[in-house]
Write an enzyme that holds these catalytic residues in place. Structure first.
Site, short mmCIF file in Angstrom:
data_model
loop_
_atom_site.label_atom_id
_atom_site.label_comp_id
_atom_site.label_asym_id
_atom_site.label_seq_id
_atom_site.Cartn_x
_atom_site.Cartn_y
_atom_site.Cartn_z
N GLY A 198 0.82 -1.21 0.00
CA GLY A 198 0.00 0.00 0.00
C GLY A 198 0.85 1.26 0.00
N GLU A 199 0.29 2.35 0.54
CA GLU A 199 1.03 3.61 0.70
C GLU A 199 1.52 4.20 -0.61
OE1 GLU A 199 4.22 2.56 3.36
OE2 GLU A 199 2.84 1.48 4.67
N GLY A 200 0.92 3.82 -1.73
CA GLY A 200 1.33 4.38 -3.01
C GLY A 200 2.51 3.68 -3.65
#
Length: 352
Positions: free
Chosen positions: A322-324
């Site tokens: 996640g988190e880009g």
């Protein structure tokens, strides 16, 4: 429920310029490299040209990662491998450069913006530019209570819109959208299951930090309980976000819609972003034309949401962090597609 009329987005959002896309396709036919030989890069270049309303397509020179952060009360049920209320630790690691998104962004020279919507921490412990849109400390436990009040929902949605406006006004030409959350994939699973009309088990994944079988069963039960609360409010997307979303997911939904209004292309990251995009699509059916799915994380909820929106991921590396992070992995391919579309020479027709 709210003074915010999200139905306006249906009229405010236009599709990317179809005429420009046809011009980009015609130009592609004239390039020295045969059509189809660049595979998905052709489609990405044409999508970007239509979003920019420019042929040849302009290079992506000012991309930015935008991460909405929050804690979810449902994490207290043991649905995540991380401790409930610990998302602030991830945020600090992002800001200090120690998370995968930080490393990739640093390598690519892309700035990262973190927006605290509902981290369960004192706002004074984080920089002012991170916390200025904060709505509350932690979202409600969605199996038994609403994630947000009506007022908090509107505030979070408007915050997402404001961030989109700030990025568009500052010259950002493409956004990689992600989240930093604990419990966020459970809320995302409820949204996807509700909007796709499917059972909890179909959308329940293992999360970024993989959970064991017992935690998976707890997560599946939590999504099923949340789903029972979500179904009665499916016709009202703001009430749906208030009931089973959360401040970070609500802000991401507002961001996606306002970015489409501002004609700012967005690269979606994982299951949380896909769930918010699915809600945004229900608000304005043209909005998904402004987004590209970066990668297939292996999360079943993400796959279900992307299939419903007919968005085909660029990559399939199973990146679940996640988190880009997955979005940043796809960014060089999008930039490469733009460069090839703009810089490859056209074939000069032979004189008769």
């Amino acid at each position: 429920m709210s003074s915010l009329d999200i139905d306006d987005f249906t009229d405010l959002i236009e599709r990317p310029d179809g005429g420009v896309r046809r011009d980009a396709e015609a130009r592609r036919e004239r390039l020295a490299v045969p059509p189809g030989s660049l595979g998905r890069l052709d489609d990405l270049g044409e999508w970007l040209a239509a979003a920019q309303s420019a042929v040849p397509v302009r290079p992506v020179e000012r991309p930015r990662v935008v991460l909405f952060a929050g804690d979810h009360g449902i994490a207290a049920l043991g649905v995540s491998a991380r401790t409930a209320g610990s998302a602030v630790e991830l945020v600090r690691e992002v800001l200090e450069g120690g998370r995968p998104v930080s490393v990739l962004a640093r390598r690519q020279g892309v700035p990262v913006r973190v927006v605290d919507m509902s981290l369960d921490c004192d706002p004074e412990t984080l920089p002012e530019d991170v916390v200025r849109h904060k709505v509350r400390r932690g979202s409600g436990r969605i199996d038994i209570e609403d994630a947000l009040t009506a007022e908090e929902t509107e505030a979070a949605f408007r915050a997402g819109m404001a961030v989109a406006d700030e990025e568009a006004d500052s010259g950002t030409d493409l956004v990689v959208l992600g989240d930093v959350s604990v419990g966020g994939t459970t809320a995302a699973g409820v949204l996807v299951a509700a909007l796709c009309g499917t059972d909890a088990s179909v959308v329940t994944g293992r999360g970024g930090l993989a959970i064991d079988d017992l935690a998976w069963m707890r997560k599946c039960a939590a999504i099923r309980d949340g789903l029972r609360r979500a179904r009665p409010v499916l016709g009202d997307q703001l009430r749906l976000l208030a009931t089973v979303g959360g401040a970070d997911l609500t802000a991401m939904t507002g961001f996606l819609l306002q970015a489409a209004v501002r004609k700012l292309p967005v690269v979606l990251d994982g299951v949380v972003g896909a769930a918010c995009a699915l809600v945004a699509q229900r608000v304005a059916f043209r909005a998904p034309d402004w987004w590209v799915a970066s990668h297939d994380s292996g999360e079943p909820g993400q796959a279900k949401a992307l299939d419903r929106m007919a968005l085909d991921p660029v990559l399939a590396h199973g990146v679940r962090v996640g988190e880009g992070g997955g979005g940043l992995l796809a960014l060089p391919l999008i930039q490469a597609a733009a460069a090839l579309a703009a810089e490859l020479p056209e074939v000069v027709a032979a004189a008769e």
